[in-house]
Scaffold this motif. Sequence first.
Motif, PDB file in Angstrom:
ATOM      1  N   THR A  81       0.886  -1.153  -0.013  1.00 59.01           N
ATOM      2  CA  THR A  81      -0.138  -0.143   0.235  1.00 59.01           C
ATOM      3  C   THR A  81       0.858   1.459  -0.029  1.00 59.01           C
ATOM      4  OG1 THR A  81      -1.691  -1.190   1.205  1.00 59.01           O
ATOM      5  CG2 THR A  81      -1.852   1.400   1.387  1.00 59.01           C
ATOM      6  N   TYR A 110       0.793   5.415   0.405  1.00 54.08           N
ATOM      7  CA  TYR A 110       0.299   6.705   0.698  1.00 54.08           C
ATOM      8  C   TYR A 110       1.180   7.576   0.181  1.00 54.08           C
ATOM      9  CZ  TYR A 110      -2.538   4.376   4.235  1.00 54.08           C
ATOM     10  OH  TYR A 110      -3.324   3.415   4.931  1.00 54.08           O
ATOM     11  N   ASN A 111       0.539   8.495  -0.584  1.00 55.90           N
ATOM     12  CA  ASN A 111       1.435   9.383  -1.425  1.00 55.90           C
ATOM     13  C   ASN A 111       0.650  10.918  -1.478  1.00 55.90           C
ATOM     14  OD1 ASN A 111       3.959  10.291  -2.472  1.00 55.90           O
ATOM     15  ND2 ASN A 111       2.851  10.089  -4.574  1.00 55.90           N
ATOM     16  N   THR A 124      -5.251   5.841  -1.621  1.00 56.22           N
ATOM     17  CA  THR A 124      -4.125   5.077  -1.631  1.00 56.22           C
ATOM     18  C   THR A 124      -3.823   4.560  -2.794  1.00 56.22           C
ATOM     19  OG1 THR A 124      -5.289   3.025  -0.700  1.00 56.22           O
ATOM     20  CG2 THR A 124      -4.377   4.587   1.041  1.00 56.22           C
ATOM     21  N   HIS A 184       0.166  14.095   5.233  1.00 60.54           N
ATOM     22  CA  HIS A 184       0.090  14.538   3.797  1.00 60.54           C
ATOM     23  C   HIS A 184       0.665  15.822   3.624  1.00 60.54           C
ATOM     24  CE1 HIS A 184      -1.532  10.578   2.496  1.00 60.54           C
ATOM     25  NE2 HIS A 184      -2.146  10.793   3.565  1.00 60.54           N
ATOM     26  N   ASN A 216      -3.145   9.811   8.410  1.00 59.81           N
ATOM     27  CA  ASN A 216      -3.329   8.512   8.540  1.00 59.81           C
ATOM     28  C   ASN A 216      -2.563   7.746   9.497  1.00 59.81           C
ATOM     29  OD1 ASN A 216      -3.684   9.161   5.177  1.00 59.81           O
ATOM     30  ND2 ASN A 216      -5.078   7.252   5.980  1.00 59.81           N
ATOM     31  N   SER A 257      -0.464   3.759  10.209  1.00 62.19           N
ATOM     32  CA  SER A 257      -0.103   2.516   9.842  1.00 62.19           C
ATOM     33  C   SER A 257       0.975   2.030  10.793  1.00 62.19           C
ATOM     34  CB  SER A 257       0.437   2.447   8.476  1.00 62.19           C
ATOM     35  OG  SER A 257       0.817   1.215   8.010  1.00 62.19           O
ATOM     36  N   THR A 311       3.646  -1.250   3.975  1.00 63.75           N
ATOM     37  CA  THR A 311       3.145   0.181   3.649  1.00 63.75           C
ATOM     38  C   THR A 311       4.222   0.901   3.417  1.00 63.75           C
ATOM     39  OG1 THR A 311       1.401   0.287   5.475  1.00 63.75           O
ATOM     40  CG2 THR A 311       1.922   2.209   4.926  1.00 63.75           C
ATOM     41  N   ILE A 327       5.665   4.866   2.241  1.00 61.65           N
ATOM     42  CA  ILE A 327       5.268   6.496   2.456  1.00 61.65           C
ATOM     43  C   ILE A 327       5.876   7.030   1.170  1.00 61.65           C
ATOM     44  CG2 ILE A 327       5.142   8.479   3.712  1.00 61.65           C
ATOM     45  CD1 ILE A 327       3.561   5.932   4.870  1.00 61.65           C
ATOM     46  N   TYR A 350       6.269  10.831   7.566  1.00 58.52           N
ATOM     47  CA  TYR A 350       5.766   9.763   8.645  1.00 58.52           C
ATOM     48  C   TYR A 350       6.557  10.168   9.843  1.00 58.52           C
ATOM     49  CZ  TYR A 350       9.689   7.139   6.585  1.00 58.52           C
ATOM     50  OH  TYR A 350      10.854   6.754   5.963  1.00 58.52           O
TER      51      TYR A 350
END
Length: 127
Positions: free
Chosen positions: A25, A27-28, A33, A52, A62, A64, A69, A71, A77
């Motif tokens: 997954t 996250y960008n 996603t 973000h 978010n 995680s 995951t 990033i 993060y």
Amino acid sequence: MSYLKNICYIYNGKPYLTNDNGKNTLYNGGLKTYTTNGESNLIPNTEYIIIHKQSASVSFINKSQSATTCIGNNAFYITLKEDEKCLLKYLYYVLKFTPKILKQLQKGAVQPSINKTDISNLEIEYV
């Protein structure tokens, strides 16, 4: 009160290529996603908050702890420092449910963003 940089490690994401059949997954930035075949940049079994940092999704939060995951470079993060007494869950809720805190940090009209220096100096109240 404490600065975020005193209670957390803050990392920039890294560039990833998206892949519709990816195994991880990604996250960008944004509400959506993606998937990628790139290697995760997270340490397994460690909780992270994902912030973000660019465009209309500035301040979208978010969390995680998955080893699958990734990033992307449009997000930060963060994780707590080892000796910190603040709970990551508390910090997540403070950031998630008071988006004006992060929105006040954004700069730029066309492509608003938050930089690492400003987020590092964000004051967080906890006991």
